[in-house]
Design a protein around this motif. Structure first.
Motif, PDB file in Angstrom:
ATOM      1  N   GLY A  90      -8.762  18.936  -2.306  1.00 35.08           N
ATOM      2  CA  GLY A  90      -7.989  19.696  -3.284  1.00 35.08           C
ATOM      3  C   GLY A  90      -6.990  18.826  -4.025  1.00 35.08           C
ATOM      4  N   SER A  91      -5.927  19.432  -4.502  1.00 34.76           N
ATOM      5  CA  SER A  91      -4.914  18.734  -5.285  1.00 34.76           C
ATOM      6  C   SER A  91      -3.838  18.176  -4.351  1.00 34.76           C
ATOM      7  CB  SER A  91      -4.302  19.706  -6.291  1.00 34.76           C
ATOM      8  OG  SER A  91      -3.350  19.051  -7.070  1.00 34.76           O
ATOM      9  N   GLY A  92      -3.654  16.856  -4.379  1.00 34.51           N
ATOM     10  CA  GLY A  92      -2.683  16.226  -3.484  1.00 34.51           C
ATOM     11  C   GLY A  92      -1.929  15.103  -4.168  1.00 34.51           C
ATOM     12  N   ARG A  93      -1.092  14.448  -3.372  1.00 31.27           N
ATOM     13  CA  ARG A  93      -0.229  13.378  -3.881  1.00 31.27           C
ATOM     14  C   ARG A  93      -0.170  12.269  -2.840  1.00 31.27           C
ATOM     15  NH1 ARG A  93       5.370  13.710  -6.630  1.00 31.27           N
ATOM     16  NH2 ARG A  93       6.487  12.038  -5.629  1.00 31.27           N
ATOM     17  N   MET A  94      -0.325  11.008  -3.293  1.00 26.14           N
ATOM     18  CA  MET A  94      -0.192   9.840  -2.414  1.00 26.14           C
ATOM     19  C   MET A  94       0.946   8.973  -2.931  1.00 26.14           C
ATOM     20  SD  MET A  94      -4.037   8.593  -1.565  1.00 26.14           S
ATOM     21  CE  MET A  94      -4.142   8.502   0.204  1.00 26.14           C
ATOM     22  N   VAL A  95       1.725   8.425  -2.000  1.00 29.41           N
ATOM     23  CA  VAL A  95       2.838   7.551  -2.366  1.00 29.41           C
ATOM     24  C   VAL A  95       2.723   6.272  -1.541  1.00 29.41           C
ATOM     25  CG1 VAL A  95       5.340   7.306  -2.474  1.00 29.41           C
ATOM     26  CG2 VAL A  95       4.305   9.550  -2.847  1.00 29.41           C
ATOM     27  N   TRP A  96       2.761   5.106  -2.228  1.00 29.84           N
ATOM     28  CA  TRP A  96       2.703   3.802  -1.572  1.00 29.84           C
ATOM     29  C   TRP A  96       4.114   3.253  -1.411  1.00 29.84           C
ATOM     30  CZ3 TRP A  96      -1.174   5.864  -4.260  1.00 29.84           C
ATOM     31  CH2 TRP A  96      -2.465   5.704  -3.764  1.00 29.84           C
ATOM     32  N   PRO A  97       4.311   2.322  -0.474  1.00 29.38           N
ATOM     33  CA  PRO A  97       5.646   1.766  -0.219  1.00 29.38           C
ATOM     34  C   PRO A  97       6.302   1.124  -1.444  1.00 29.38           C
ATOM     35  CG  PRO A  97       4.145   1.108   1.522  1.00 29.38           C
ATOM     36  CD  PRO A  97       3.323   1.784   0.459  1.00 29.38           C
TER      37      PRO A  97
ATOM     38  N   GLN B 248      -1.716   4.223   8.061  1.00 31.27           N
ATOM     39  CA  GLN B 248      -1.458   2.795   8.147  1.00 31.27           C
ATOM     40  C   GLN B 248      -2.658   2.061   7.580  1.00 31.27           C
ATOM     41  OE1 GLN B 248      -0.511   1.674  12.145  1.00 31.27           O
ATOM     42  NE2 GLN B 248       1.161   3.107  12.291  1.00 31.27           N
ATOM     43  N   TYR B 249      -2.395   0.990   6.852  1.00 28.99           N
ATOM     44  CA  TYR B 249      -3.469   0.132   6.382  1.00 28.99           C
ATOM     45  C   TYR B 249      -2.953  -1.291   6.319  1.00 28.99           C
ATOM     46  CZ  TYR B 249      -1.358   0.289   1.719  1.00 28.99           C
ATOM     47  OH  TYR B 249      -0.496   0.188   0.663  1.00 28.99           O
ATOM     48  N   GLY B 250      -3.853  -2.224   6.166  1.00 19.65           N
ATOM     49  CA  GLY B 250      -3.502  -3.637   6.166  1.00 19.65           C
ATOM     50  C   GLY B 250      -4.030  -4.292   7.421  1.00 19.65           C
ATOM     51  N   ASP B 251      -3.634  -5.544   7.638  1.00 21.17           N
ATOM     52  CA  ASP B 251      -4.089  -6.256   8.830  1.00 21.17           C
ATOM     53  C   ASP B 251      -2.944  -6.373   9.828  1.00 21.17           C
ATOM     54  OD1 ASP B 251      -2.419  -8.290   7.941  1.00 21.17           O
ATOM     55  OD2 ASP B 251      -4.048  -9.417   7.031  1.00 21.17           O
ATOM     56  N   ARG B 252      -3.173  -7.122  10.894  1.00 17.74           N
ATOM     57  CA  ARG B 252      -2.154  -7.207  11.952  1.00 17.74           C
ATOM     58  C   ARG B 252      -0.880  -7.914  11.494  1.00 17.74           C
ATOM     59  NH1 ARG B 252      -2.399 -12.098  15.065  1.00 17.74           N
ATOM     60  NH2 ARG B 252      -4.052 -13.435  14.276  1.00 17.74           N
ATOM     61  N   HIS B 253      -0.957  -8.677  10.408  1.00 11.94           N
ATOM     62  CA  HIS B 253       0.214  -9.390   9.909  1.00 11.94           C
ATOM     63  C   HIS B 253       1.049  -8.540   8.951  1.00 11.94           C
ATOM     64  CE1 HIS B 253      -1.354 -12.972  11.727  1.00 11.94           C
ATOM     65  NE2 HIS B 253      -2.507 -12.789  11.098  1.00 11.94           N
ATOM     66  N   CYS B 254       0.412  -7.595   8.307  1.00 15.36           N
ATOM     67  CA  CYS B 254       1.115  -6.790   7.304  1.00 15.36           C
ATOM     68  C   CYS B 254       0.609  -5.352   7.370  1.00 15.36           C
ATOM     69  CB  CYS B 254       0.895  -7.370   5.910  1.00 15.36           C
ATOM     70  SG  CYS B 254       1.740  -6.446   4.624  1.00 15.36           S
ATOM     71  N   ARG B 255       1.317  -4.488   8.062  1.00 11.60           N
ATOM     72  CA  ARG B 255       0.937  -3.080   8.155  1.00 11.60           C
ATOM     73  C   ARG B 255       1.830  -2.286   7.219  1.00 11.60           C
ATOM     74  NH1 ARG B 255      -3.529  -1.772  10.656  1.00 11.60           N
ATOM     75  NH2 ARG B 255      -2.807   0.056  11.740  1.00 11.60           N
ATOM     76  N   MET B 256       1.213  -1.446   6.385  1.00  9.60           N
ATOM     77  CA  MET B 256       1.960  -0.603   5.462  1.00  9.60           C
ATOM     78  C   MET B 256       1.572   0.844   5.700  1.00  9.60           C
ATOM     79  SD  MET B 256       1.615  -2.662   1.941  1.00  9.60           S
ATOM     80  CE  MET B 256       2.895  -3.784   1.489  1.00  9.60           C
ATOM     81  N   MET B 257       2.374   1.752   5.199  1.00 12.93           N
ATOM     82  CA  MET B 257       2.091   3.183   5.330  1.00 12.93           C
ATOM     83  C   MET B 257       1.975   3.788   3.937  1.00 12.93           C
ATOM     84  SD  MET B 257       2.219   4.051   8.602  1.00 12.93           S
ATOM     85  CE  MET B 257       2.915   5.591   9.094  1.00 12.93           C
ATOM     86  N   VAL B 258       0.932   4.569   3.733  1.00 11.18           N
ATOM     87  CA  VAL B 258       0.793   5.363   2.519  1.00 11.18           C
ATOM     88  C   VAL B 258       0.924   6.815   2.963  1.00 11.18           C
ATOM     89  CG1 VAL B 258      -1.722   5.454   2.637  1.00 11.18           C
ATOM     90  CG2 VAL B 258      -0.599   5.831   0.466  1.00 11.18           C
ATOM     91  N   THR B 259       1.628   7.617   2.178  1.00 15.98           N
ATOM     92  CA  THR B 259       1.853   9.015   2.534  1.00 15.98           C
ATOM     93  C   THR B 259       1.025   9.911   1.620  1.00 15.98           C
ATOM     94  OG1 THR B 259       4.100   8.521   3.257  1.00 15.98           O
ATOM     95  CG2 THR B 259       3.604  10.818   2.781  1.00 15.98           C
ATOM     96  N   TYR B 260       0.296  10.838   2.230  1.00 17.03           N
ATOM     97  CA  TYR B 260      -0.474  11.843   1.493  1.00 17.03           C
ATOM     98  C   TYR B 260       0.111  13.204   1.828  1.00 17.03           C
ATOM     99  CZ  TYR B 260      -4.123  15.300   0.580  1.00 17.03           C
ATOM    100  OH  TYR B 260      -4.799  16.400   0.154  1.00 17.03           O
ATOM    101  N   VAL B 261       0.381  14.002   0.799  1.00 13.38           N
ATOM    102  CA  VAL B 261       0.823  15.377   0.991  1.00 13.38           C
ATOM    103  C   VAL B 261      -0.121  16.265   0.194  1.00 13.38           C
ATOM    104  CG1 VAL B 261       2.675  17.046   0.645  1.00 13.38           C
ATOM    105  CG2 VAL B 261       3.232  14.699   1.280  1.00 13.38           C
ATOM    106  N   GLY B 262      -0.723  17.212   0.890  1.00 12.89           N
ATOM    107  CA  GLY B 262      -1.660  18.112   0.232  1.00 12.89           C
ATOM    108  C   GLY B 262      -2.569  18.770   1.249  1.00 12.89           C
ATOM    109  N   PRO B 263      -3.559  19.498   0.775  1.00 17.30           N
ATOM    110  CA  PRO B 263      -4.446  20.208   1.685  1.00 17.30           C
ATOM    111  C   PRO B 263      -5.346  19.275   2.491  1.00 17.30           C
ATOM    112  CG  PRO B 263      -4.764  20.925  -0.606  1.00 17.30           C
ATOM    113  CD  PRO B 263      -3.836  19.781  -0.623  1.00 17.30           C
TER     114      PRO B 263
END
Length: 141
Positions: free
Chosen positions: A87-94, A64-79
């Motif tokens: 190592g080698s990974g992948r991040m996906v934003w909303p 989760q990141y952002g402030d109390r008015h706007c919380r978003m989730m970024v997903t990380y898959v990897g080691p």
């Protein structure tokens, strides 16, 4: 034109390690998700039983990141190595932005590919989380 993705939604994620919330939430829920300390988000994967940190060759973090008015989730898959993206990974934003590349000590480090929602590709080089070089179609930006 390459920098337009930065204006709307930040792709900055703190370079830090993550720990599983201790106490009653130290066990995963019915879908296998652990809660992280300080409301940082959720984790699915193996946990080091001595340190309480995510430690898996193929873990998944939902941060989760952002402030109390706007919380978003970024997903990380990897080691993950003792709670740090490694190592080698992948991040996906909303918004649909995807980063595929290397991580070290919890930060983007080395080369990676940023794919914007409109399909444009931007190659990036990072040094401990700081962007040091970006190019599109092999042309410096």
């Amino acid at each position: 034109m390459i920098r337009k993705w930065m204006a709307g939604e930040s792709t900055t994620v703190a370079c830090k390690g993550y720990r599983i919330l201790s106490g009653g939430s130290a066990s995963p829920d019915s879908r296998g998700w652990y809660r992280l300390e300080k409301s940082a988000g959720f984790y699915r994967g193996a946990v080091d039983r001595f340190t309480g940190t995510p430690h898996d060759i193929r873990g998944e973090l939902r941060l989760q990141y952002g402030d109390r008015h706007c919380r978003m989730m970024v997903t990380y898959v990897g080691p993950l190595f003792y709670g740090l993206m490694q190592g080698s990974g992948r991040m996906v934003w909303p918004c649909g932005t995807i980063y595929k590349g290397s991580f070290r000590d919890g930060c983007r480090h080395g080369s990676g590919l940023l794919i914007l929602p409109d399909g444009q590709e931007v190659w990036l080089d990072y040094d401990r989380g700081s962007e040091i070089y970006a190019f599109s179609d092999r042309t410096p930006v």
